[in-house]
Scaffold this active site. Structure first.
Site, PDB file in Angstrom:
ATOM      1  N   GLU A   1       1.129  -0.648  -5.191  1.00 54.89           N
ATOM      2  CA  GLU A   1       0.063   0.336  -5.347  1.00 54.89           C
ATOM      3  C   GLU A   1       0.712   1.715  -5.407  1.00 54.89           C
ATOM      4  O   GLU A   1       0.911   2.383  -4.401  1.00 54.89           O
ATOM      5  CB  GLU A   1      -0.953   0.290  -4.201  1.00 54.89           C
ATOM      6  CG  GLU A   1      -2.188   1.137  -4.481  1.00 54.89           C
ATOM      7  CD  GLU A   1      -2.391   2.351  -3.573  1.00 54.89           C
ATOM      8  OE1 GLU A   1      -3.290   3.166  -3.850  1.00 54.89           O
ATOM      9  OE2 GLU A   1      -1.646   2.506  -2.589  1.00 54.89           O
TER      10      GLU A   1
ATOM     11  N   ASP B   1       0.819  -1.209   0.000  1.00 51.10           N
ATOM     12  CA  ASP B   1       0.000   0.000   0.000  1.00 51.10           C
ATOM     13  C   ASP B   1       0.857   1.265   0.000  1.00 51.10           C
ATOM     14  O   ASP B   1       1.839   1.353   0.737  1.00 51.10           O
ATOM     15  CB  ASP B   1      -0.877  -0.019   1.260  1.00 51.10           C
ATOM     16  CG  ASP B   1      -1.788   1.182   1.357  1.00 51.10           C
ATOM     17  OD1 ASP B   1      -2.601   1.365   0.436  1.00 51.10           O
ATOM     18  OD2 ASP B   1      -1.694   1.932   2.344  1.00 51.10           O
TER      19      ASP B   1
HETATM   20  C1  GLC Z   1      -3.916   3.521  -0.244  1.00 54.43           C
HETATM   21  C2  GLC Z   1      -5.312   2.970  -0.161  1.00 54.43           C
HETATM   22  C3  GLC Z   1      -6.248   4.052   0.228  1.00 54.43           C
HETATM   23  C4  GLC Z   1      -5.810   4.633   1.530  1.00 54.43           C
HETATM   24  C5  GLC Z   1      -4.363   5.077   1.480  1.00 54.43           C
HETATM   25  C6  GLC Z   1      -3.838   5.287   2.843  1.00 54.43           C
HETATM   26  O1  GLC Z   1      -3.772   4.428  -1.253  1.00 54.43           O
HETATM   27  O2  GLC Z   1      -5.674   2.383  -1.378  1.00 54.43           O
HETATM   28  O3  GLC Z   1      -7.555   3.575   0.312  1.00 54.43           O
HETATM   29  O4  GLC Z   1      -6.603   5.734   1.826  1.00 54.43           O
HETATM   30  O5  GLC Z   1      -3.519   4.093   0.933  1.00 54.43           O
HETATM   31  O6  GLC Z   1      -3.597   4.028   3.459  1.00 54.43           O
HETATM   32  C1  GLC Z   2      -3.258   9.303  -3.730  1.00 56.82           C
HETATM   33  C2  GLC Z   2      -2.145   8.390  -3.476  1.00 56.82           C
HETATM   34  C3  GLC Z   2      -2.585   6.952  -3.556  1.00 56.82           C
HETATM   35  C4  GLC Z   2      -3.849   6.725  -2.770  1.00 56.82           C
HETATM   36  C5  GLC Z   2      -4.889   7.708  -3.105  1.00 56.82           C
HETATM   37  C6  GLC Z   2      -6.066   7.529  -2.204  1.00 56.82           C
HETATM   38  O1  GLC Z   2      -3.623   9.251  -5.053  1.00 56.82           O
HETATM   39  O2  GLC Z   2      -1.115   8.609  -4.384  1.00 56.82           O
HETATM   40  O3  GLC Z   2      -1.588   6.120  -3.070  1.00 56.82           O
HETATM   41  O4  GLC Z   2      -4.393   5.469  -3.068  1.00 56.82           O
HETATM   42  O5  GLC Z   2      -4.372   8.987  -2.943  1.00 56.82           O
HETATM   43  O6  GLC Z   2      -7.048   8.383  -2.631  1.00 56.82           O
END
Ligand code: GLC
Ligand code: GLC
Length: 664
Positions: A351, A309
């Site tokens: 991700e 993540d």
């Molecule tokens: C990732 C997840 C998102 C979350 C963020 C913080 O981007 O997909 O849902 O808000 O990380 O953990």
């Molecule tokens: C931003 C971050 C991503 C996260 C997202 C959540 O785009 O780069 O990691 O999932 O915010 O909204």
């Protein structure tokens, strides 16, 4: 007795070490730790075969791991202590790994790149919203099989802080499951049942931050210096102000800036996301070691693919954006090397929802073997809005390829928002002004643009920069919500076709397709999230509706929209899984006369499929010569409809039609 195979290093002199460079230092270091290892195996009463197996991998991957750790932490005065702790954490992880998982490990080591198979088709869900708990989820395995899924991503299900927990991403304990959905035992049982059903288990490794009530954060709050060093904590605004000069705001509607004032501590805490998510400090080797232990614990519950993540944010450096820094890659590579040693069947999924140039930097056999493909996702939606695939084509031509034995995870919607992360120069090259185009796309998908079919909701609108991302379900963004509301059969038909067109693209273009469950029968936006105070402030909940099991009763009724979407998707998945051409990423674009079409060839040895998709609501024609050349034949079968297509004359596509052509 443990014997290191590289005997020449056994009595290495300083001279030898200098000659052999980093490698021999790695082996000397390892050798110095052998007594500790031996004592461990002895106290555990481990079998020789088990020791040999892990020692063999240790020797293979240790030089790489050692090199990374030296670069990251070599300047710490107690480096060797940390090195030994990391080593012991790995062998303890291996020791705790069940024999059934070790079986899978061995099988996968003999089948490198196994995750590029056409047989992989994924689904993602929140356990509580889908089936209340893990026990009931197990009962739903036949449903996943019916749809054809072979990969299941459960959104974070570990213990979380009370109240808002960012959909499980604010974890207070990585070793216990949220009691509302079950226990670690339930999770292990589910993993086992999934394995028996041929379904991979995917879980998150939320390693950029913990919740503010995690044990480490609590210790920091009660004044422990040791644990304060797990996070970024500042006495006043001096440092935060300096950092903020170059930081991007990720959740500007939650709070401005990236730091949160903690009243109890009278301190500022680095919180990239929500104010209760404390960023971990990977400059501290103890954090790396502690998170490695959590990672291996999670892996040992029976996880096949670990979703890493928020990878972009894990390293901070004053004067930079603190995103995608070289050390972030080193940390992930080091975790990768550790997993090759202690849980070798495990695969990482990155991700990184960032610029496409940066997304691919996380992809590699030694880093993340798979990655979300946010650019494809954004550009499929872009093509749907513009009825023009030129930007998508340019991106596919230049950005689809990945290194050997790695692959994309393609998706249309996930639990997060849509951000328009395409490259500005790619856009300029096809005559598009990126800035204006993003404004157009935001207006289009929030239904503000005249003639738009979409019902999206803004997410994280930044009033200073005008930036915005989009929330909404696949069906609502593709026009189904509007069509149902206006009760127009013609619009419903177009919306269904758009949904299927996007799915057919995702399933055929190359990579593992990932369905956010609910999409398979056209779930619409659920505006009720505003009634829950823990969710009201976050519009992403609009596209995370609760599973309505009663809707499935309609699946028998061919006339319903839900049944039509479900059975069509089911069919597409089945075809994908038995068509070797859909494995891997090899893909060649076919030039067409109309930029409303997207056409490509997928091939794997002798198996070839031509995919042609019409991204507009008007009929389009494709020149039969091109099909003949690309498909090396004159008669084709459309794998989807079963119809025979002859290239005696040009081929017509109906509005939003797609063809999956196979030579007959
Ligand atoms: C990732 C997840 C998102 C979350 C963020 C913080 O981007 O997909 O849902 O808000 O990380 O953990
Ligand atoms: C931003 C971050 C991503 C996260 C997202 C959540 O785009 O780069 O990691 O999932 O915010 O909204």
């Amino acid at each position: 007795m443990i014997a290191l195979k590289l005997d020449s290093t056994k009595n290495a002199t300083t001279g030898d070490i200098a000659k052999r460079g980093g490698d021999s230092r790695a082996f000397v270091a390892l050798q110095r730790m052998l007594p500790a290892l031996e004592a461990f195996w002895e106290s555990e009463g481990a079998e020789q075969a088990e020791i040999d197996e892990v020692m063999e991998r240790l020797q293979r991957h240790w030089p790489r791991l050692f090199g990374l750790l030296v670069e990251l932490y070599g300047d710490k005065w107690d480096f060797f202590y940390h090195l030994e702790q990391i080593l012991m954490t790995m062998v303890r992880g291996w020791r705790m790994r069940d024999e059934s998982l070790r079986e899978t490990d061995r099988h996968r080591m003999n089948n490198p790149g196994w995750y590029t198979s056409e047989k992989l088709v994924g689904g993602a869900l929140y356990v509580d919203l889908f089936s209340e708990n893990l026990g009931r989820l197990r009962d739903q395995i036949p449903y996943f099989q019916k749809l054809g899924l072979t990969y299941l991503h459960l959104m974070p299900l570990f213990a979380v802080r009370p109240g808002n927990n960012d959909g499980g991403y604010a974890i207070s304990n990585y070793r216990s499951v949220d009691p509302r959905v079950g226990t670690i035992e339930d999770l292990k049982q589910l993993a086992e049942s999934l394995r028996e059903a041929g379904i991979l288990l995917v879980l998150d490794f939320v390693f950029n931050h913990t919740a503010d009530d995690h044990y480490w954060a609590q210790q920091a709050q009660s004044g422990s210096e040791e644990f304060a060093d797990y996070y970024f904590i500042f006495a006043d605004r001096t440092m935060p102000d300096q950092y903020e000069r170059t930081l991007r705001e990720i959740f500007p509607t939650v709070r401005r800036g990236s730091f949160t004032w903690h009243d109890g501590m009278q301190r500022w805490i680095w919180t990239t996301f929500n104010s209760f998510q404390w960023d971990l400090n990977y400059r501290n080797p103890e954090v790396f070691r502690a998170m490695l232990a959590e990672m291996l614990f999670i892996a040992n519950t029976g996880v096949d693919i670990l979703r890493l993540d928020a990878v972009a944010f894990i390293w901070k450096q004053m004067g930079t954006m603190c995103e995608n820094l070289p050390e972030a890659h080193k940390i992930i590579q080091a975790f990768n090397a550790c997993s090759r040693i202690a849980a070798p069947g495990l695969v990482f999924k990155s991700e990184a929802i960032v610029h496409p140039d940066e997304v691919v930097r996380y992809v590699g056999e030694d880093e993340c073997q798979t990655s979300y493909n946010p650019t494809l996702m954004a550009l499929l939606w872009e093509s749907l809005a513009t009825r023009d695939t030129k930007l998508l084509q340019r991106s596919l031509a230049r950005r689809h390829k990945l290194p050997q034995r790695t692959t994309w995870v393609n998706y249309l919607r996930c639990h997060d928002d849509i951000g328009w992360t395409f490259d500005d120069e790619d856009a300029a090259a096809v005559g598009i002004n990126a800035y204006h185009h993003r404004h157009f796309l935001n207006a289009f998908y929030t239904g503000q643009f005249e003639g738009s079919f979409a019902r999206g909701v803004p997410f994280q609108h930044n009033v200073d920069t005008g930036d915005m991302r989009i929330s909404g379900t696949l069906a609502s963004l593709a026009g189904l919500e509007q069509a149902i509301e206006q009760d127009r059969e013609d619009l419903k038909e177009l919306a269904i076709r758009r949904i299927l067109l996007l799915n057919a693209s995702m399933l055929s273009v190359g990579g593992i397709p990932l369905i956010y469950l609910g999409e398979e029968w056209g779930a619409l936006n659920d505006y009720d999230f505003v009634k829950d105070p823990a969710k009201a402030g976050d519009t992403r909940w609009v596209h995370r509706p609760k599973m309505q099991w009663t809707f499935l009763d309609e699946l028998g009724d061919d006339g319903s929209i839900r049944a039509r979407i479900f059975t069509s998707l089911q069919k597409l998945i089945a075809i994908r899984k038995k068509t070797p051409a859909f494995a891997g990423l090899e893909m060649e674009l076919i030039a067409t006369e109309s930029s409303q079409l997207l056409a490509y060839v997928r091939a794997q040895a002798a198996n070839r499929v031509i995919v042609v998709s019409n991204f507009s609501e008007y009929p389009q024609t494709i020149d039969s010569n091109r099909l003949r050349t690309a498909g090396m034949g004159r008669f084709f079968e459309d794998l989807y409809t079963g119809e025979t297509i002859t290239t005696a004359k040009d081929v017509q596509l109906e509005p939003y039609q797609f063809l999956w052509l196979h030579r007959v």
